[in-house]
Structures are given as structure tokens and as C-alpha cells.
Design a protein around this motif. Structure first.
Motif, PDB file in Angstrom:
ATOM      1  N   TYR A   4     -12.506  18.076   4.208  1.00 35.40           N
ATOM      2  CA  TYR A   4     -13.105  17.062   3.340  1.00 35.40           C
ATOM      3  C   TYR A   4     -12.394  15.735   3.549  1.00 35.40           C
ATOM      4  CZ  TYR A   4     -14.908  21.190   0.942  1.00 35.40           C
ATOM      5  OH  TYR A   4     -15.524  22.382   0.665  1.00 35.40           O
ATOM      6  N   GLU A   5     -13.146  14.642   3.376  1.00 35.42           N
ATOM      7  CA  GLU A   5     -12.572  13.301   3.448  1.00 35.42           C
ATOM      8  C   GLU A   5     -12.899  12.568   2.153  1.00 35.42           C
ATOM      9  OE1 GLU A   5     -14.182  11.316   6.860  1.00 35.42           O
ATOM     10  OE2 GLU A   5     -13.191  12.671   8.262  1.00 35.42           O
ATOM     11  N   GLY A   6     -11.951  11.795   1.676  1.00 37.44           N
ATOM     12  CA  GLY A   6     -12.183  11.031   0.459  1.00 37.44           C
ATOM     13  C   GLY A   6     -11.091  10.002   0.238  1.00 37.44           C
ATOM     14  N   LYS A   7     -11.016   9.513  -0.988  1.00 38.07           N
ATOM     15  CA  LYS A   7     -10.032   8.492  -1.373  1.00 38.07           C
ATOM     16  C   LYS A   7      -9.227   9.016  -2.556  1.00 38.07           C
ATOM     17  CE  LYS A   7     -11.006   4.491   0.809  1.00 38.07           C
ATOM     18  NZ  LYS A   7     -10.048   3.692   1.523  1.00 38.07           N
ATOM     19  N   ILE A   8      -7.933   8.743  -2.520  1.00 38.46           N
ATOM     20  CA  ILE A   8      -7.068   9.139  -3.625  1.00 38.46           C
ATOM     21  C   ILE A   8      -6.996   7.995  -4.629  1.00 38.46           C
ATOM     22  CG2 ILE A   8      -4.948   8.320  -2.540  1.00 38.46           C
ATOM     23  CD1 ILE A   8      -3.546  10.793  -3.744  1.00 38.46           C
ATOM     24  N   VAL A  48      -4.473  25.319   1.455  1.00 37.68           N
ATOM     25  CA  VAL A  48      -4.923  23.930   1.424  1.00 37.68           C
ATOM     26  C   VAL A  48      -3.841  23.033   2.016  1.00 37.68           C
ATOM     27  CG1 VAL A  48      -5.728  22.055  -0.060  1.00 37.68           C
ATOM     28  CG2 VAL A  48      -6.275  24.431  -0.655  1.00 37.68           C
ATOM     29  N   ASN A  49      -4.241  22.215   2.988  1.00 42.52           N
ATOM     30  CA  ASN A  49      -3.357  21.218   3.598  1.00 42.52           C
ATOM     31  C   ASN A  49      -4.017  19.854   3.427  1.00 42.52           C
ATOM     32  OD1 ASN A  49      -1.314  22.983   4.851  1.00 42.52           O
ATOM     33  ND2 ASN A  49      -3.088  23.741   5.968  1.00 42.52           N
ATOM     34  N   MET A  50      -3.243  18.889   2.950  1.00 38.41           N
ATOM     35  CA  MET A  50      -3.787  17.556   2.713  1.00 38.41           C
ATOM     36  C   MET A  50      -2.929  16.508   3.416  1.00 38.41           C
ATOM     37  SD  MET A  50      -4.818  17.897  -1.344  1.00 38.41           S
ATOM     38  CE  MET A  50      -3.287  17.250  -1.869  1.00 38.41           C
ATOM     39  N   VAL A  51      -3.594  15.441   3.844  1.00 45.70           N
ATOM     40  CA  VAL A  51      -2.929  14.278   4.417  1.00 45.70           C
ATOM     41  C   VAL A  51      -3.441  13.071   3.650  1.00 45.70           C
ATOM     42  CG1 VAL A  51      -2.763  12.821   6.463  1.00 45.70           C
ATOM     43  CG2 VAL A  51      -2.673  15.299   6.709  1.00 45.70           C
ATOM     44  N   VAL A  52      -2.514  12.224   3.199  1.00 48.41           N
ATOM     45  CA  VAL A  52      -2.889  11.019   2.470  1.00 48.41           C
ATOM     46  C   VAL A  52      -2.218   9.827   3.158  1.00 48.41           C
ATOM     47  CG1 VAL A  52      -2.985   9.877   0.238  1.00 48.41           C
ATOM     48  CG2 VAL A  52      -2.974  12.365   0.329  1.00 48.41           C
ATOM     49  N   LEU A  53      -3.044   8.860   3.534  1.00 50.01           N
ATOM     50  CA  LEU A  53      -2.577   7.677   4.262  1.00 50.01           C
ATOM     51  C   LEU A  53      -2.340   6.505   3.309  1.00 50.01           C
ATOM     52  CD1 LEU A  53      -5.106   7.930   7.213  1.00 50.01           C
ATOM     53  CD2 LEU A  53      -2.773   8.784   7.134  1.00 50.01           C
ATOM     54  N   PRO A  54      -1.533   5.518   3.714  1.00 47.43           N
ATOM     55  CA  PRO A  54      -1.273   4.361   2.851  1.00 47.43           C
ATOM     56  C   PRO A  54      -2.530   3.586   2.443  1.00 47.43           C
ATOM     57  CG  PRO A  54       0.335   4.428   4.613  1.00 47.43           C
ATOM     58  CD  PRO A  54      -0.695   5.490   4.913  1.00 47.43           C
ATOM     59  N   ASN A  55      -3.603   3.635   3.244  1.00 46.55           N
ATOM     60  CA  ASN A  55      -4.840   2.951   2.855  1.00 46.55           C
ATOM     61  C   ASN A  55      -5.649   3.780   1.850  1.00 46.55           C
ATOM     62  OD1 ASN A  55      -5.948   4.965   4.420  1.00 46.55           O
ATOM     63  ND2 ASN A  55      -6.853   3.603   5.934  1.00 46.55           N
ATOM     64  N   GLN A  90       0.831  -1.203   0.000  1.00 41.51           N
ATOM     65  CA  GLN A  90       0.000   0.000   0.000  1.00 41.51           C
ATOM     66  C   GLN A  90       0.867   1.255   0.000  1.00 41.51           C
ATOM     67  OE1 GLN A  90      -2.422  -0.738   3.505  1.00 41.51           O
ATOM     68  NE2 GLN A  90      -4.225  -1.107   2.231  1.00 41.51           N
ATOM     69  N   LYS A  91       1.929   1.234   0.787  1.00 40.09           N
ATOM     70  CA  LYS A  91       2.831   2.388   0.868  1.00 40.09           C
ATOM     71  C   LYS A  91       3.503   2.629  -0.482  1.00 40.09           C
ATOM     72  CE  LYS A  91       6.745   4.083   3.532  1.00 40.09           C
ATOM     73  NZ  LYS A  91       7.715   3.776   4.577  1.00 40.09           N
ATOM     74  N   GLU A  92       3.926   1.546  -1.139  1.00 39.17           N
ATOM     75  CA  GLU A  92       4.545   1.652  -2.465  1.00 39.17           C
ATOM     76  C   GLU A  92       3.571   2.224  -3.486  1.00 39.17           C
ATOM     77  OE1 GLU A  92       6.603  -1.591  -4.635  1.00 39.17           O
ATOM     78  OE2 GLU A  92       7.442  -2.037  -2.647  1.00 39.17           O
ATOM     79  N   LYS A  93       2.332   1.722  -3.464  1.00 45.18           N
ATOM     80  CA  LYS A  93       1.306   2.202  -4.389  1.00 45.18           C
ATOM     81  C   LYS A  93       1.055   3.691  -4.172  1.00 45.18           C
ATOM     82  CE  LYS A  93      -3.477   1.445  -5.816  1.00 45.18           C
ATOM     83  NZ  LYS A  93      -4.708   0.677  -5.612  1.00 45.18           N
ATOM     84  N   LEU A  94       0.942   4.096  -2.913  1.00 44.41           N
ATOM     85  CA  LEU A  94       0.715   5.507  -2.600  1.00 44.41           C
ATOM     86  C   LEU A  94       1.892   6.361  -3.055  1.00 44.41           C
ATOM     87  CD1 LEU A  94      -0.978   7.735  -1.362  1.00 44.41           C
ATOM     88  CD2 LEU A  94       0.081   7.213   0.837  1.00 44.41           C
ATOM     89  N   SER A  95       3.109   5.893  -2.813  1.00 46.48           N
ATOM     90  CA  SER A  95       4.296   6.645  -3.255  1.00 46.48           C
ATOM     91  C   SER A  95       4.264   6.855  -4.759  1.00 46.48           C
ATOM     92  CB  SER A  95       5.577   5.896  -2.872  1.00 46.48           C
ATOM     93  OG  SER A  95       5.740   5.892  -1.490  1.00 46.48           O
ATOM     94  N   HIS A  96       3.917   5.818  -5.494  1.00 43.12           N
ATOM     95  CA  HIS A  96       3.832   5.930  -6.953  1.00 43.12           C
ATOM     96  C   HIS A  96       2.787   6.968  -7.362  1.00 43.12           C
ATOM     97  CE1 HIS A  96       3.631   4.918 -11.162  1.00 43.12           C
ATOM     98  NE2 HIS A  96       2.334   4.715 -11.038  1.00 43.12           N
ATOM     99  N   ILE A  97       1.617   6.922  -6.725  1.00 39.80           N
ATOM    100  CA  ILE A  97       0.539   7.855  -7.064  1.00 39.80           C
ATOM    101  C   ILE A  97       0.960   9.297  -6.787  1.00 39.80           C
ATOM    102  CG2 ILE A  97      -1.781   8.624  -6.394  1.00 39.80           C
ATOM    103  CD1 ILE A  97      -2.491   5.654  -5.960  1.00 39.80           C
ATOM    104  N   PHE A 123      -3.079  12.491  -9.952  1.00 42.56           N
ATOM    105  CA  PHE A 123      -4.052  11.823  -9.104  1.00 42.56           C
ATOM    106  C   PHE A 123      -5.286  12.680  -8.888  1.00 42.56           C
ATOM    107  CE2 PHE A 123      -1.115  13.984  -6.189  1.00 42.56           C
ATOM    108  CZ  PHE A 123      -1.982  14.725  -5.412  1.00 42.56           C
ATOM    109  N   GLU A 124      -6.309  12.019  -8.358  1.00 39.29           N
ATOM    110  CA  GLU A 124      -7.557  12.689  -8.002  1.00 39.29           C
ATOM    111  C   GLU A 124      -7.986  12.196  -6.630  1.00 39.29           C
ATOM    112  OE1 GLU A 124     -12.183  13.159  -9.535  1.00 39.29           O
ATOM    113  OE2 GLU A 124     -10.825  11.818 -10.605  1.00 39.29           O
TER     114      GLU A 124
END
Length: 184
Positions: free
Chosen positions: A174-178, A150-157, A31-38, A44-45
């Protein structure tokens, strides 16, 4: 004999738990690898599913009568709406509905009542926080006479949290999925 069965049972349970945790660690690494790639692709969106406005007494009073199903004044369901924040290269665009109070300026027209912008911010920061195991992004944007931080946090999940502070409105989260954007 009972004691040996007891010990054998404990060993088997311990073995099962150790196997489960190693597969969990492997999954977290993927998951961490996938997020790093994104994030590093800058393509991304973040599909926004929930809005969490700064809840005041006034907003609470108005919202009680107008709340969509499954929502409260502090947590508004946006599923099914086209609410997003996109990054394509060095350009960031957003179409986010706004719920809350204006502090000053701007009109109450229905055309541009949300947070909408398309910008190439020169102050974009993208950092990986090892301690908290997450990406942290920040930038500034503007829409007409209004400025946003704008401040964003993106988690490995792939869960994402966007905080928008405005020069003319109360803050909103706002909450969502990347997800990675597909090539067009």
C-alpha cells in the motif's frame, strides 16, 4: 567587455542556484524534524491511497472486467475509501482492503475480506535508516487464524509504503501519506 559580462552572468546564475539549494536543504531538515516528531509520538495515521497487489494471471483476468476508474490490476486507486493504518501509543490498528488471491484457509465471505486488526505488538521495531534517510517500522499482527508480517517505510516527504505478508494470502503493498493524529 563581453568576457566580463559573461563571467558576471555565470556568477549570478551560480549564486541563484546556491541560494535555491540551501533553502531546499533547510526545507528537507524541517520535513525530517516533522517526521521524527510524528513517528516518535506514536500517534499517527497512514491514509492509504493506492493498493499494489501481487499480480497473478488469475487476478489480471478477473480485474480487467472489474477495475475501478484509474486503476490497473497492479495499482488500485483507493482515494475516497476509508483505508488506513493507525498507531496510538502501543496499539496499531488497520483497515485495509485486500486485492489478490488466497493461498489457503479462510472463507470468501464479504465481512472480513480485508486486512483488519487491532493489536499491541510485542515485536514492534522503529528504526531510522541514516543511509536511506527514512524510518523503517515492522511488527506482527493477527486476525483470527491469519498472521500478518507488516513492514513500513516512511520518507521525510511523508510518503509511506506498507508491505503486508500474510499466512493465507499473497502479499500486497500500500502507498499513502502519514499524518499526525489530532487529540480527541
Amino acid at each position: 567587455m563581453k568576457f566580463q559580462n559573461y563571467i558576471l552572468g555565470i556568477l549570478i546564475v551560480g549564486l541563484l542556484f546556491s541560494c535555491a539549494s540551501s533553502s531546499k536543504l533547510s526545507s528537507q531538515g524541517e520535513q525530517k524534524e516533522k517526521l521524527s516528531h510524528i513517528i516518535e509520538s506514536k500517534n499517527f495515521e497512514i491514509e492509504v491511497n493506492w493498493a499494489l497487489p501481487f499480480t497473478t494471471v488469475s487476478l489480471q483476468n478477473v480485474f480487467n472486467a472489474l477495475a475501478p476508474i484509474g486503476s490497473t490490476a497492479g495499482r488500485i486507486n483507493l482515494m475516497g475509501f476509508s483505508s488506513f493504518l493507525k498507531m496510538k501509543g502501543d496499539t496499531i490498528s488497520a483497515n485495509l482492503p485486500y486485492y489478490g488471491e488466497r493461498q489457503m484457509g479462510g472463507g470468501y465471505n464479504t465481512r472480513d475480506s480485508g486486512i483488519n486488526f487491532e493489536t499491541a505488538p510485542d515485536d514492534l521495531k522503529i528504526e531510522y535508516n541514516d543511509e536511506k534517510n527514512r524510518y523503517e517500522l515492522s511488527f506482527s499482527a493477527e486476525q483470527g487464524t491469519e498472521d500478518y508480517r507488516v513492514n513500513m517505510v516512511v520518507l521525510p516527504n511523508l510518503n509511506s509504503y506498507i508491505n503486508v505478508n500474510s499466512s493465507q494470502r499473497f502479499s500486497i503493498r500500500y502507498e499513502g501519506k502519514i499524518k499526525e493524529l489530532r487529540e480527541e
